[in-house]
Structure formats: C-alpha cells, structure tokens
Design a protein around this motif. Structure first.
Motif, PDB file in Angstrom:
ATOM      1  N   GLU A  96      -7.283  12.285  13.610  1.00  0.00           N
ATOM      2  CA  GLU A  96      -5.874  11.279  13.192  1.00  0.00           C
ATOM      3  C   GLU A  96      -6.228  10.176  12.780  1.00  0.00           C
ATOM      4  O   GLU A  96      -6.993   9.410  13.517  1.00  0.00           O
ATOM      5  CB  GLU A  96      -4.808  11.503  14.531  1.00  0.00           C
ATOM      6  N   VAL A  97      -5.758   9.724  11.441  1.00  0.00           N
ATOM      7  CA  VAL A  97      -6.580   8.343  11.176  1.00  0.00           C
ATOM      8  C   VAL A  97      -5.252   7.533  11.177  1.00  0.00           C
ATOM      9  O   VAL A  97      -4.132   7.842  10.346  1.00  0.00           O
ATOM     10  CB  VAL A  97      -7.184   8.570   9.796  1.00  0.00           C
ATOM     11  N   MET A  98      -5.170   6.354  11.729  1.00  0.00           N
ATOM     12  CA  MET A  98      -3.991   5.278  11.851  1.00  0.00           C
ATOM     13  C   MET A  98      -4.566   4.245  10.861  1.00  0.00           C
ATOM     14  O   MET A  98      -5.779   3.537  10.896  1.00  0.00           O
ATOM     15  CB  MET A  98      -4.111   4.852  13.306  1.00  0.00           C
ATOM     16  N   LEU A  99      -3.807   3.906   9.835  1.00  0.00           N
ATOM     17  CA  LEU A  99      -4.078   2.820   8.869  1.00  0.00           C
ATOM     18  C   LEU A  99      -2.933   1.538   9.221  1.00  0.00           C
ATOM     19  O   LEU A  99      -1.857   1.820   8.847  1.00  0.00           O
ATOM     20  CB  LEU A  99      -3.950   3.258   7.620  1.00  0.00           C
ATOM     21  N   GLN A 148       0.952  -1.266   0.156  1.00  0.00           N
ATOM     22  CA  GLN A 148       0.026   0.056  -0.090  1.00  0.00           C
ATOM     23  C   GLN A 148       1.021   1.313   0.039  1.00  0.00           C
ATOM     24  O   GLN A 148       1.892   1.241   0.402  1.00  0.00           O
ATOM     25  CB  GLN A 148      -0.910   0.109   1.237  1.00  0.00           C
ATOM     26  N   GLU A 149       0.301   2.372  -0.640  1.00  0.00           N
ATOM     27  CA  GLU A 149       1.281   3.474  -0.734  1.00  0.00           C
ATOM     28  C   GLU A 149       0.451   4.710   0.166  1.00  0.00           C
ATOM     29  O   GLU A 149      -0.684   4.411   0.443  1.00  0.00           O
ATOM     30  CB  GLU A 149       1.412   3.821  -2.014  1.00  0.00           C
ATOM     31  N   LEU A 150       1.236   5.520   0.345  1.00  0.00           N
ATOM     32  CA  LEU A 150       0.534   6.669   1.317  1.00  0.00           C
ATOM     33  C   LEU A 150      -0.564   7.349   0.678  1.00  0.00           C
ATOM     34  O   LEU A 150      -1.582   7.676   1.332  1.00  0.00           O
ATOM     35  CB  LEU A 150       1.476   7.826   1.626  1.00  0.00           C
ATOM     36  N   SER A 151      -0.562   7.400  -0.753  1.00  0.00           N
ATOM     37  CA  SER A 151      -1.678   8.066  -1.400  1.00  0.00           C
ATOM     38  C   SER A 151      -2.896   6.986  -1.417  1.00  0.00           C
ATOM     39  O   SER A 151      -4.238   7.588  -1.220  1.00  0.00           O
ATOM     40  CB  SER A 151      -1.324   8.252  -3.089  1.00  0.00           C
ATOM     41  N   ASN A 191       2.479   1.647  11.032  1.00  0.00           N
ATOM     42  CA  ASN A 191       1.303   2.392  10.605  1.00  0.00           C
ATOM     43  C   ASN A 191       1.327   3.678   9.778  1.00  0.00           C
ATOM     44  O   ASN A 191       2.356   4.304  10.116  1.00  0.00           O
ATOM     45  CB  ASN A 191       0.281   2.688  11.781  1.00  0.00           C
ATOM     46  N   PHE A 192       0.356   3.843   8.776  1.00  0.00           N
ATOM     47  CA  PHE A 192       0.311   5.200   8.165  1.00  0.00           C
ATOM     48  C   PHE A 192      -0.517   5.829   9.281  1.00  0.00           C
ATOM     49  O   PHE A 192      -1.490   5.426   9.719  1.00  0.00           O
ATOM     50  CB  PHE A 192      -0.570   4.959   6.750  1.00  0.00           C
ATOM     51  N   VAL A 193      -0.155   7.128   9.458  1.00  0.00           N
ATOM     52  CA  VAL A 193      -0.891   8.038  10.160  1.00  0.00           C
ATOM     53  C   VAL A 193      -1.418   9.309   9.156  1.00  0.00           C
ATOM     54  O   VAL A 193      -0.344   9.692   8.701  1.00  0.00           O
ATOM     55  CB  VAL A 193      -0.400   8.509  11.407  1.00  0.00           C
TER      56      VAL A 193
END
Length: 199
Positions: free
Chosen positions: A183-186, A140-143, A170-172
């Motif tokens: 703040e969304v944590m993925l 997965q990419e940041l986009s 995680n992506f934040v």
C-alpha cells in the motif's frame, strides 16, 4: 479501493521531484489487520489468487484509467480497482464538473464491459463527495500517483484512489510487488498560497 489485508510491515519514503508528492510504502502486518473470523491461510490464498490473475492480464491499470477518461473528455480518474471474480476487470470512477461515471474496463481487451453508471456529485455519500470535491482542486492526478507508487514499490498498481486519514487527504495505491501487495500513500503537493495580484 479493495479491502485486501496486507502482510508484512515495510515503511519507506520516496520523493517525486516533479510534483513534490511523498510516497509511503507499507505492507501491513497481518496481526494488525487479520479478521477474527477469517483464518490467515484463507487471506493468503485470496491474495495469491488475485496476484496470479493480475499477472496474466494484458491491460495495465494506467491504460485502463486512460480508456475510462477518454469516454468523457476532460474527466479525471477518482478511483480504480482490479477485480478478478469472473473475467478480470478494472472498476473505474471518473469525474468532470458535477458528473461522476462508473465504468468497467476489461483487463485483457481494454474494451468497456457492462453498462456505464452515471450520477451527479449530489448523489454521493458524504465521504465520497468530500473526496471528489478535493480531487478537483488537487494539481496531481491519480495517474501521477500510480507512476510514483509503481516506482517506489517496484511493481504494478492494481488499485488506487483518494482517502482521508487523520484529517489529511492522500492518494492510496495498492501495488503488486513480487508475491506481496504493498500500500503506497502519497500526499499530494500542497498548493502554494499566492500573493496579491498587482496590475
């Protein structure tokens, strides 16, 4: 990622069916994050100022990422943040192989502002280096994470990047949603182990 303090506590989960990423949306309670030296009113005023400025820009964060990635074919965005001190801009770091580039994208024109800063992975600090190496192996990419976060929090992203928390990567993504920052944590989908290859 900007070090902005977020206000109320909201936890919610969404699933990206295409990639299996899980989003955890949080606005942090100010009692947990408030600095003892900064009064809450100053924090609120700063957040309101940033949100007001952000709502006026013409270039969304996803487009700023694409602009920075086009500067170096095959590069991926490692982190990005909106800054409103002076002219509004996005600070973007991209990576390809062993190279890291830092660029400033004008949030109104989409043009490159200032000089590019190039470095190698070897010049990064330990935490940044670990995150950059991990980014190379995440499918997965940041986009992708930004799209999920914007849908999950029903707003527009103004910052994003990789963080390691409790040993997990995680992506934040920080999303402007109404008069609040969320703040969304993925958690990136886990790469399935492959079985033996038969020839």
């Amino acid at each position: 990622m900007p070090k902005l303090h977020l206000l109320a506590l909201i936890v919610w989960t969404a699933m990206l069916t295409a990639s299996g990423a899980v989003a955890d949306v949080q606005s942090r309670a100010d009692t947990d994050t408030r600095s003892t030296t900064a009064p809450g009113g100053a924090e609120d005023a700063t957040i309101r100022r940033v949100l007001t400025e952000f709502r006026t820009v013409r270039v969304p964060l996803s487009r700023a990422m694409a602009i920075a990635e086009r500067l170096h074919e095959g590069s991926k965005t490692a982190d990005i943040s909106f800054e409103s001190a002076g002219a509004p801009v996005y600070r973007v770091r991209t990576i390809r192989n062993e190279q890291v580039w830092e660029n400033t994208v004008d949030a109104n024109s989409g043009g490159i502002a200032g000089k590019e800063v190039a470095s190698s992975l070897r010049e990064l600090g330990r935490e940044d280096l670990a995150n950059m190496i991990a980014l190379k192996w995440i499918k997965q990419e940041l986009s992708d994470a930004v799209q999920v976060a914007e849908r999950a929090a029903a707003g527009s992203a103004l910052a994003g990047g990789l963080v390691r928390q409790d040993g997990r990567l995680n992506f934040v993504v920080v999303v402007a949603a109404g008069d609040d920052l969320k703040e969304v944590m993925l958690e990136p989908p886990k790469v399935a182990k492959q079985g033996p290859i038969h020839r």
